[in-house]
Design an enzyme around this catalytic site. Structure first.
Site, PDB file in Angstrom:
ATOM      1  N   HIS A 146      47.124  69.000  51.043  1.00  0.00           N
ATOM      2  CA  HIS A 146      48.167  69.955  51.402  1.00  0.00           C
ATOM      3  C   HIS A 146      48.628  70.724  50.164  1.00  0.00           C
ATOM      4  O   HIS A 146      48.744  70.154  49.079  1.00  0.00           O
ATOM      5  CB  HIS A 146      49.396  69.224  51.968  1.00  0.00           C
ATOM      6  CG  HIS A 146      49.209  68.754  53.384  1.00  0.00           C
ATOM      7  ND1 HIS A 146      49.345  69.585  54.455  1.00  0.00           N
ATOM      8  CD2 HIS A 146      48.896  67.548  53.888  1.00  0.00           C
ATOM      9  CE1 HIS A 146      49.132  68.909  55.568  1.00  0.00           C
ATOM     10  NE2 HIS A 146      48.847  67.658  55.249  1.00  0.00           N
TER      11      HIS A 146
ATOM     12  N   SER B 175      35.763  48.114  50.411  1.00  0.00           N
ATOM     13  CA  SER B 175      36.712  48.165  51.527  1.00  0.00           C
ATOM     14  C   SER B 175      38.081  48.700  51.070  1.00  0.00           C
ATOM     15  O   SER B 175      38.558  48.371  49.986  1.00  0.00           O
ATOM     16  CB  SER B 175      36.862  46.736  52.053  1.00  0.00           C
ATOM     17  OG  SER B 175      37.649  46.733  53.194  1.00  0.00           O
TER      18      SER B 175
ATOM     19  N   ALA C  60      36.956  47.451  45.838  1.00  0.00           N
ATOM     20  CA  ALA C  60      37.817  47.410  47.023  1.00  0.00           C
ATOM     21  C   ALA C  60      39.229  47.872  46.657  1.00  0.00           C
ATOM     22  O   ALA C  60      39.758  47.511  45.602  1.00  0.00           O
ATOM     23  CB  ALA C  60      37.851  45.987  47.568  1.00  0.00           C
TER      24      ALA C  60
ATOM     25  N   THR D 217      40.123  59.676  41.936  1.00  0.00           N
ATOM     26  CA  THR D 217      40.859  60.941  41.874  1.00  0.00           C
ATOM     27  C   THR D 217      40.067  62.045  41.166  1.00  0.00           C
ATOM     28  O   THR D 217      40.594  63.121  40.935  1.00  0.00           O
ATOM     29  CB  THR D 217      42.187  60.747  41.118  1.00  0.00           C
ATOM     30  OG1 THR D 217      41.885  60.247  39.814  1.00  0.00           O
ATOM     31  CG2 THR D 217      43.108  59.762  41.821  1.00  0.00           C
TER      32      THR D 217
ATOM     33  N   ARG E  34      32.583  48.755  33.791  1.00  0.00           N
ATOM     34  CA  ARG E  34      31.308  48.424  33.147  1.00  0.00           C
ATOM     35  C   ARG E  34      30.204  49.323  33.680  1.00  0.00           C
ATOM     36  O   ARG E  34      30.349  49.952  34.737  1.00  0.00           O
ATOM     37  CB  ARG E  34      30.951  46.955  33.341  1.00  0.00           C
ATOM     38  CG  ARG E  34      30.605  46.548  34.757  1.00  0.00           C
ATOM     39  CD  ARG E  34      30.269  45.056  34.810  1.00  0.00           C
ATOM     40  NE  ARG E  34      30.010  44.605  36.163  1.00  0.00           N
ATOM     41  CZ  ARG E  34      28.815  44.662  36.760  1.00  0.00           C
ATOM     42  NH1 ARG E  34      27.780  45.175  36.126  1.00  0.00           N
ATOM     43  NH2 ARG E  34      28.674  44.211  38.001  1.00  0.00           N
TER      44      ARG E  34
HETATM   45  C1  COA Z   1      34.110  46.090  42.201  1.00  0.00           C
HETATM   46  C2  COA Z   1      33.471  44.722  42.342  1.00  0.00           C
HETATM   47  C3  COA Z   1      32.040  44.875  42.882  1.00  0.00           C
HETATM   48  C4  COA Z   1      33.483  44.184  40.913  1.00  0.00           C
HETATM   49  O1  COA Z   1      32.652  43.105  40.755  1.00  0.00           O
HETATM   50  P1  COA Z   1      32.321  42.559  39.274  1.00  0.00           P
HETATM   51  O2  COA Z   1      31.596  43.573  38.472  1.00  0.00           O
HETATM   52  O3  COA Z   1      31.678  41.244  39.521  1.00  0.00           O
HETATM   53  O4  COA Z   1      33.735  42.437  38.572  1.00  0.00           O
HETATM   54  P2  COA Z   1      34.574  41.129  38.242  1.00  0.00           P
HETATM   55  O5  COA Z   1      34.831  40.331  39.471  1.00  0.00           O
HETATM   56  O6  COA Z   1      33.890  40.413  37.093  1.00  0.00           O
HETATM   57  O7  COA Z   1      35.962  41.733  37.743  1.00  0.00           O
HETATM   58  C5  COA Z   1      36.079  42.440  36.519  1.00  0.00           C
HETATM   59  C6  COA Z   1      37.542  42.849  36.350  1.00  0.00           C
HETATM   60  O8  COA Z   1      37.839  43.870  37.307  1.00  0.00           O
HETATM   61  C7  COA Z   1      38.909  43.449  38.168  1.00  0.00           C
HETATM   62  N1  COA Z   1      38.583  43.890  39.516  1.00  0.00           N
HETATM   63  C8  COA Z   1      37.483  43.588  40.238  1.00  0.00           C
HETATM   64  N2  COA Z   1      37.492  44.211  41.414  1.00  0.00           N
HETATM   65  C9  COA Z   1      38.640  44.924  41.449  1.00  0.00           C
HETATM   66  C10 COA Z   1      39.207  45.761  42.414  1.00  0.00           C
HETATM   67  N3  COA Z   1      38.574  45.998  43.571  1.00  0.00           N
HETATM   68  N4  COA Z   1      40.395  46.353  42.129  1.00  0.00           N
HETATM   69  C11 COA Z   1      41.016  46.119  40.943  1.00  0.00           C
HETATM   70  N5  COA Z   1      40.512  45.318  39.975  1.00  0.00           N
HETATM   71  C12 COA Z   1      39.340  44.726  40.245  1.00  0.00           C
HETATM   72  C13 COA Z   1      38.923  41.928  38.048  1.00  0.00           C
HETATM   73  O9  COA Z   1      40.213  41.413  38.347  1.00  0.00           O
HETATM   74  C14 COA Z   1      38.536  41.742  36.621  1.00  0.00           C
HETATM   75  O10 COA Z   1      39.652  42.002  35.800  1.00  0.00           O
HETATM   76  P3  COA Z   1      39.912  41.185  34.425  1.00  0.00           P
HETATM   77  O11 COA Z   1      38.735  41.512  33.542  1.00  0.00           O
HETATM   78  O12 COA Z   1      41.192  41.740  33.925  1.00  0.00           O
HETATM   79  O13 COA Z   1      39.944  39.742  34.815  1.00  0.00           O
HETATM   80  C15 COA Z   1      34.234  43.791  43.326  1.00  0.00           C
HETATM   81  O14 COA Z   1      35.383  43.222  42.712  1.00  0.00           O
HETATM   82  C16 COA Z   1      34.682  44.545  44.581  1.00  0.00           C
HETATM   83  O15 COA Z   1      35.757  45.155  44.660  1.00  0.00           O
HETATM   84  N6  COA Z   1      33.793  44.497  45.603  1.00  0.00           N
HETATM   85  C17 COA Z   1      34.013  45.178  46.867  1.00  0.00           C
HETATM   86  C18 COA Z   1      33.993  44.158  48.008  1.00  0.00           C
HETATM   87  C19 COA Z   1      34.037  44.847  49.353  1.00  0.00           C
HETATM   88  O16 COA Z   1      34.764  45.777  49.576  1.00  0.00           O
HETATM   89  N7  COA Z   1      33.193  44.379  50.251  1.00  0.00           N
HETATM   90  C20 COA Z   1      33.127  44.990  51.558  1.00  0.00           C
HETATM   91  C21 COA Z   1      31.990  44.480  52.332  1.00  0.00           C
HETATM   92  S1  COA Z   1      30.491  45.308  51.917  1.00  0.00           S
END
Ligand code: COA
Length: 165
Positions: free
Chosen positions: A91, A120, A138, A143, A161
């Site tokens: 908007h 998700s 998730a 942005t 990463r």
């Molecule tokens: C993004 C994602 C893939 C990251 O996985 P990863 O590379 O293994 O990352 P890690 O779990 O090692 O987390 C790394 C850091 O990011 C943070 N982090 C991970 N996912 C996050 C998210 N969605 N939002 C905010 N912070 C997140 C962790 O808390 C961690 O923080 P720290 O270093 O301060 O402890 C996973 O966390 C995620 O969000 N997956 C989506 C799951 C989903 O939606 N599935 C739907 C069905 S398909």
């Protein structure tokens, strides 16, 4: 499946569209769904006014909202998890003396490149671009530009990463 503006909707081969999904392409808009895509139940896939293109073998999971008002292009092999929202408009809000509803809507072209996984409840705001092979965590809010081959999380989403090293 709820369909509005079906004459402007093109669906490829071997596409699975579940019950209670909604597809629309009214008001001069256009919706194109590539081959082997999956549109799950209660997903809202809206090409109205603008253009929404979904590439081959992409999936749109339950309760997603995809809005193509300002142009939304989604590449091939893209996974969009449930409750994700992808927008391509905003908007106008510049004038505080005029109700927002009267200020109009600005289209903002949005691009999701190939092989992206959107977690998700993530939100992709209009004008964003997510590079090929990237993962959006998730609940994250994108942005602007996310480079290819990275994992990005948070609101606003920041790269945590690379997937390429
Ligand atoms: C993004 C994602 C893939 C990251 O996985 P990863 O590379 O293994 O990352 P890690 O779990 O090692 O987390 C790394 C850091 O990011 C943070 N982090 C991970 N996912 C996050 C998210 N969605 N939002 C905010 N912070 C997140 C962790 O808390 C961690 O923080 P720290 O270093 O301060 O402890 C996973 O966390 C995620 O969000 N997956 C989506 C799951 C989903 O939606 N599935 C739907 C069905 S398909």
């Amino acid at each position: 499946v709820f369909v509005r503006g079906g004459g402007s909707i093109v669906v490829g081969d071997d596409v699975r569209i579940e019950a209670f999904a909604s597809l629309s392409a009214s008001k001069g808009g256009r919706l194109e769904i590539g081959s082997m895509c999956e549109i799950r139940g209660f997903a809202l896939v809206e090409g109205d006014t603008g253009e929404l293109v979904i590439g081959d073998r992409s999936s749109v999971n339950p309760f997603c909202l995809l809005n193509g008002y300002g142009g939304l292009r989604i590449g091939k092999n893209v996974r969009i998890a449930s409750h994700a929202v992808l927008l391509s408009s905003s908007h106008h809000i510049a004038d505080p003396a005029t109700p927002i509803v009267e200020q109009g809507i600005e289209g903002r072209s949005t691009l999701i490149e190939d092989d992206v996984w959107i977690g998700s409840h993530a939100i992709i705001l209009g004008g964003s671009r997510v590079g090929a092979g990237s993962v959006i965590g998730a609940g994250s809010i994108v942005t602007g530009a996310i480079p290819p081959g990275v994992v990005a999380v948070g609101a606003p989403a920041k790269v945590i990463r690379s997937r390429l090293e």
